[in-house]
Enzyme design. Structure first.
Site, PDB file in Angstrom:
ATOM      1  N   LYS A 138      15.809 -38.480  30.641  1.00 45.72           N
ATOM      2  CA  LYS A 138      14.955 -37.448  30.057  1.00 45.72           C
ATOM      3  C   LYS A 138      14.831 -36.370  31.126  1.00 45.72           C
ATOM      4  O   LYS A 138      14.166 -36.559  32.144  1.00 45.72           O
ATOM      5  CB  LYS A 138      13.587 -38.025  29.691  1.00 45.72           C
ATOM      6  N   TYR A 157      13.499 -40.438  34.142  1.00 46.09           N
ATOM      7  CA  TYR A 157      12.654 -39.323  33.707  1.00 46.09           C
ATOM      8  C   TYR A 157      12.438 -38.387  34.893  1.00 46.09           C
ATOM      9  O   TYR A 157      11.748 -38.733  35.844  1.00 46.09           O
ATOM     10  CB  TYR A 157      11.331 -39.875  33.192  1.00 46.09           C
TER      11      TYR A 157
END
Length: 299
Positions: free
Chosen positions: A163, A135
């Site tokens: 992400k 992320y």
């Protein structure tokens, strides 16, 4: 390679009036997300206020989500922190709850070097056999995982996706072109979901799907089936919602929007605060607009 689907929701953590986790509302929210198209629920990610949750709270929440989902959707647990050893401990314990994968945010506050970032993620991944989703969110972590570092990490067997929330489409394009086959790129911003899909991205880890899951799923489906004009129109219609949900620090706006949607998940824990009167009015207005979106979507 694992497949968590195209639409993942970074779920809020419901609180009661005493700011304790409200498990009854959590169950209601999980059911709502499943019904409106979410493929995988991310528990304890940024939207779940992980910095305000204890390790015991996180582990109980992970286990609860797995039990309530009953395999209908997958569950990813946010186990990343800014301390490698703590992240390893949490990841090991989280794996025992039956989760399907882990989300590891870039270490915040301490600003590690790119080599430090690489070693951090590599060390955590080495301590689990679960799929790992990285992320990258420099706006919150104060450090940006470079393209080169991400490419190095993508070669680690159980690091299977990212992400990406840097907002850098050039970076995303370069990653898509150079990561190993099967490695998936997810948009970390709802407003960039369609642009990233259009250059070869896989899907979105969404906040707006709490209230517009069916519409976002319809957008993704329309694009994948070649109905690009329809997908683009839905994207434009949803932009006020995508942007409005960040009128204040996440997840205060989406928690208020959920209450407007009939699911009262409570407010946020300090140091976050509830919306101002003006901010709440704006969310109410865009919720009204949402009713007009998606009527032309073919499922």
């Amino acid at each position: 390679m694992s497949d968590f689907g195209r639409l993942l929701t970074a779920m809020v953590t419901p609180f009661n009036a005493e700011f304790e986790i409200d498990y009854e509302k959590t169950e209601e929210l999980i059911e709502h997300l499943i019904k409106t198209g979410t493929d995988t629920i991310v528990v304890g990610g940024s939207t779940g206020e992980p910095a305000s949750l204890s390790m015991d709270e996180k582990l109980r929440l992970f286990k609860f989500a797995v039990e309530r989902a009953q395999g209908r959707v997958k569950i990813i647990a946010g186990t990343g922190t800014n301390d490698t050893r703590s992240s390893i401990r949490l990841t090991r314990k989280a794996q025992q709850t039956g989760i399907d994968g882990v989300l590891l945010v870039a270490p915040y506050y301490n600003k590690p070097s790119q080599e430090g970032l690489y070693q951090h993620f590599k060390s955590i991944a080495a301590n689990t056999d679960l799929p790992v989703v990285l992320y990258n969110i420099p706006g919150r972590s104060a450090v940006n995982i470079s393209t080169e570092t991400l490419l190095r990490l993508s070669r680690i067997e159980n690091i299977t996706a990212i992400k990406e929330a840097s907002g850098d489409l050039s970076k995303v394009g370069y990653l898509i072109e150079n990561v190993p086959p099967g490695f998936k790129i997810y948009s970390g911003d709802d407003s960039l979901a369609l642009p990233i899909l259009s250059i070869g991205g896989y899907g979105v880890i969404s906040v707006a799907s709490h209230i517009a899951g069916s519409e976002i799923k319809g957008l993704i489906t329309a694009y994948l089936k070649g109905r690009v004009k329809e997908a683009a129109e839905t994207h434009r219609q949803l932009l006020p919602i995508f942007e409005g949900l960040f009128i204040a620090a996440n997840p205060s706006p989406v928690k208020f929007a959920l209450s407007e949607h009939g699911i009262n998940v409570g407010t946020v824990r300090l140091p976050l605060v509830s919306l101002t009167e003006g901010e709440a009015k704006h969310i109410t207005e865009i919720m009204g607009q949402l009713k007009e979106v998606g009527r032309g979507i073919s499922r």
